[in-house]
Design a protein around this motif. Sequence first.
Motif, PDB file in Angstrom:
ATOM      1  N   ALA A 246      27.300  36.420  32.328  1.00 14.70           N
ATOM      2  CA  ALA A 246      27.626  37.650  31.523  1.00 14.70           C
ATOM      3  C   ALA A 246      28.271  38.742  32.799  1.00 14.70           C
ATOM      4  N   ALA A 247      27.807  38.828  33.830  1.00 12.48           N
ATOM      5  CA  ALA A 247      28.329  39.720  34.723  1.00 12.48           C
ATOM      6  C   ALA A 247      29.636  39.145  35.297  1.00 12.48           C
ATOM      7  N   LEU A 248      30.091  37.909  35.268  1.00 13.52           N
ATOM      8  CA  LEU A 248      31.200  37.568  35.608  1.00 13.52           C
ATOM      9  C   LEU A 248      32.407  37.301  34.454  1.00 13.52           C
ATOM     10  N   SER A 249      31.989  37.467  33.295  1.00 10.62           N
ATOM     11  CA  SER A 249      32.833  37.225  32.188  1.00 10.62           C
ATOM     12  C   SER A 249      33.795  38.482  32.279  1.00 10.62           C
ATOM     13  N   THR A 250      35.273  38.151  31.821  1.00 12.29           N
ATOM     14  CA  THR A 250      36.178  39.056  31.517  1.00 12.29           C
ATOM     15  C   THR A 250      36.799  38.965  30.121  1.00 12.29           C
ATOM     16  N   GLY A 251      35.971  38.397  29.319  1.00 16.72           N
ATOM     17  CA  GLY A 251      36.109  38.190  27.653  1.00 16.72           C
ATOM     18  C   GLY A 251      36.882  36.997  27.513  1.00 16.72           C
ATOM     19  N   PRO A 252      36.927  36.707  26.379  1.00 17.70           N
ATOM     20  CA  PRO A 252      37.758  35.199  26.042  1.00 17.70           C
ATOM     21  C   PRO A 252      39.015  35.172  26.308  1.00 17.70           C
ATOM     22  N   PHE A 253      39.763  36.370  26.356  1.00 15.41           N
ATOM     23  CA  PHE A 253      41.348  36.630  26.521  1.00 15.41           C
ATOM     24  C   PHE A 253      41.379  37.338  28.037  1.00 15.41           C
ATOM     25  N   GLY A 254      40.551  37.525  28.608  1.00 19.27           N
ATOM     26  CA  GLY A 254      40.717  38.288  30.001  1.00 19.27           C
ATOM     27  C   GLY A 254      41.035  39.843  29.484  1.00 19.27           C
ATOM     28  N   GLU A 255      40.359  40.290  28.536  1.00 18.86           N
ATOM     29  CA  GLU A 255      40.743  41.779  27.924  1.00 18.86           C
ATOM     30  C   GLU A 255      40.011  42.645  29.044  1.00 18.86           C
ATOM     31  N   ARG A 256      38.929  42.286  29.653  1.00 17.70           N
ATOM     32  CA  ARG A 256      38.078  43.396  30.316  1.00 17.70           C
ATOM     33  C   ARG A 256      37.891  43.092  31.857  1.00 17.70           C
ATOM     34  N   ALA A 257      37.416  43.898  32.629  1.00 13.32           N
ATOM     35  CA  ALA A 257      36.962  43.688  34.048  1.00 13.32           C
ATOM     36  C   ALA A 257      35.832  42.964  33.923  1.00 13.32           C
ATOM     37  N   ALA A 258      35.507  42.215  34.890  1.00  7.09           N
ATOM     38  CA  ALA A 258      34.267  41.790  35.222  1.00  7.09           C
ATOM     39  C   ALA A 258      33.148  42.756  35.870  1.00  7.09           C
ATOM     40  N   LEU A 259      32.122  42.710  35.284  1.00 13.72           N
ATOM     41  CA  LEU A 259      31.004  43.773  35.770  1.00 13.72           C
ATOM     42  C   LEU A 259      30.825  43.580  37.089  1.00 13.72           C
ATOM     43  N   ALA A 260      30.810  42.316  37.961  1.00 14.12           N
ATOM     44  CA  ALA A 260      30.678  42.055  39.153  1.00 14.12           C
ATOM     45  C   ALA A 260      31.500  40.879  39.373  1.00 14.12           C
ATOM     46  N   THR A 261      31.634  40.794  40.953  1.00 12.30           N
ATOM     47  CA  THR A 261      32.468  39.474  41.570  1.00 12.30           C
ATOM     48  C   THR A 261      31.461  38.621  42.113  1.00 12.30           C
ATOM     49  N   ARG A 262      31.647  37.248  42.081  1.00 13.25           N
ATOM     50  CA  ARG A 262      30.648  36.260  42.740  1.00 13.25           C
ATOM     51  C   ARG A 262      30.427  36.682  44.093  1.00 13.25           C
ATOM     52  N   PRO A 263      31.472  37.093  45.084  1.00 14.45           N
ATOM     53  CA  PRO A 263      30.865  37.275  46.342  1.00 14.45           C
ATOM     54  C   PRO A 263      29.906  38.543  46.579  1.00 14.45           C
ATOM     55  N   LEU A 264      30.137  39.394  45.360  1.00 19.69           N
ATOM     56  CA  LEU A 264      29.269  40.588  45.445  1.00 19.69           C
ATOM     57  C   LEU A 264      27.587  39.856  45.042  1.00 19.69           C
ATOM     58  N   ILE A 265      27.660  39.371  44.093  1.00 23.34           N
ATOM     59  CA  ILE A 265      26.252  38.709  43.665  1.00 23.34           C
ATOM     60  C   ILE A 265      25.703  37.813  44.830  1.00 23.34           C
ATOM     61  N   ARG A 266      26.620  37.013  45.628  1.00 26.16           N
ATOM     62  CA  ARG A 266      25.978  36.235  46.368  1.00 26.16           C
ATOM     63  C   ARG A 266      25.768  37.031  47.757  1.00 26.16           C
ATOM     64  N   ALA A 267      26.344  38.031  47.923  1.00 25.97           N
ATOM     65  CA  ALA A 267      25.802  38.727  49.147  1.00 25.97           C
ATOM     66  C   ALA A 267      24.485  39.675  48.950  1.00 25.97           C
ATOM     67  N   ALA A 268      24.174  39.936  47.578  1.00 26.01           N
ATOM     68  CA  ALA A 268      22.943  40.486  47.085  1.00 26.01           C
ATOM     69  C   ALA A 268      21.805  39.259  47.335  1.00 26.01           C
ATOM     70  N   ALA A 269      22.362  38.164  46.707  1.00 22.20           N
ATOM     71  CA  ALA A 269      21.333  37.090  46.814  1.00 22.20           C
ATOM     72  C   ALA A 269      20.981  36.651  47.978  1.00 22.20           C
ATOM     73  N   GLU A 270      22.078  36.682  49.067  1.00 17.74           N
ATOM     74  CA  GLU A 270      21.398  36.250  50.490  1.00 17.74           C
ATOM     75  C   GLU A 270      20.564  37.386  51.287  1.00 17.74           C
ATOM     76  N   SER A 271      20.688  38.414  50.611  1.00 16.49           N
ATOM     77  CA  SER A 271      19.729  39.514  51.386  1.00 16.49           C
ATOM     78  C   SER A 271      18.371  39.451  50.730  1.00 16.49           C
TER      79      SER A 271
END
Length: 322
Positions: free
Chosen positions: A155-180
């Motif tokens: 859900a955080a990475l989704s941009t909608g079925p047709f890319g109509e919205r911005a993602a709530l977060a990016t994979r690098p940001l979630i990974r950085a948070a996970a690594e901490s």
Amino acid sequence: MTSTSTTPITPVGSVGRGATTAEHRVRLRRAHLRLLEPGRNASIVDIARHRARRDGLARLHAYAATRARPPVFCAWSAALLRGLPALHDPPEAIHVLASGRAETVSPGLIAHRRTEGPPGDVCERCGLRVTSVARTVADLAAATSFVGGVVLADAALSTGPFGERAALATRPLIRAAAESIPEPVGRRRALAVVGFADGRAESVLESVSRATMALAGAPPPRLQVPLRDDAGFRARVDFLWPELGLAGEADGAAKTIHPAMLRGRSPAEAVARLDARRRAIEALGVRVMSWRWETGRRVDRMRALLHAHGIPLASGPAIEGL
């Protein structure tokens, strides 16, 4: 969603045409819908979720109003503020970051230990301080099941079925948070979720199904694959194993009862339309298997379904890092 106290319920979507008001109400109830006002229907699930979110937000605002210093909401409270979906009903306890380094638990309140994370870990949402989407997803992925974590991360990475919205977060940001995350087991699970997550999932059932497929040892399918024929038929399937000539469809009940999916058709018309779509796909030489929640949420049932359709399964989960 930017409102501090309400989530819009999906409007419109009539059940049947030419029906009297009484007949319309009966058909709505059979389809698990409720008439909000003339021309506006909503599923009972949407209504329940709307009320739960409204009441949850009210509790968070009431709690914040009693504190001398603004609290920082985290974990499930942050997910509520962010509008992130939960696989199961989240606990009613309020989750905040502890003022110190120690975690404390009291009736109705959980104060989580603070950890050092990347910049921007705390921001404002609905007038309240809250952990970032990336931090929220990583923390919950570390604490909940793998499947539940995938639901949040997709859900955080989704941009909608047709890319109509911005993602709530990016994979690098979630990974950085996970690594901490300090706990090794939670950190490993969160990183596995980050690596597996895919914003192309268009429903919670699709996220859950993809996760249980992987836990069952299935090879990864292609997602949201368009199909077409020379006569102008077009369709997009949820999952596709092209080497097997097999498509998978996560057919949640919403496809036949939700107003947004019905688009003015009756449930019977929606079922007929889905059947015609399936026949057209099979005419292209692609077999179609479909399932609902009862199968999608359970690894054993998903494994049996995949095996019955000839999908080769590994002896263990096909998930890197898990």
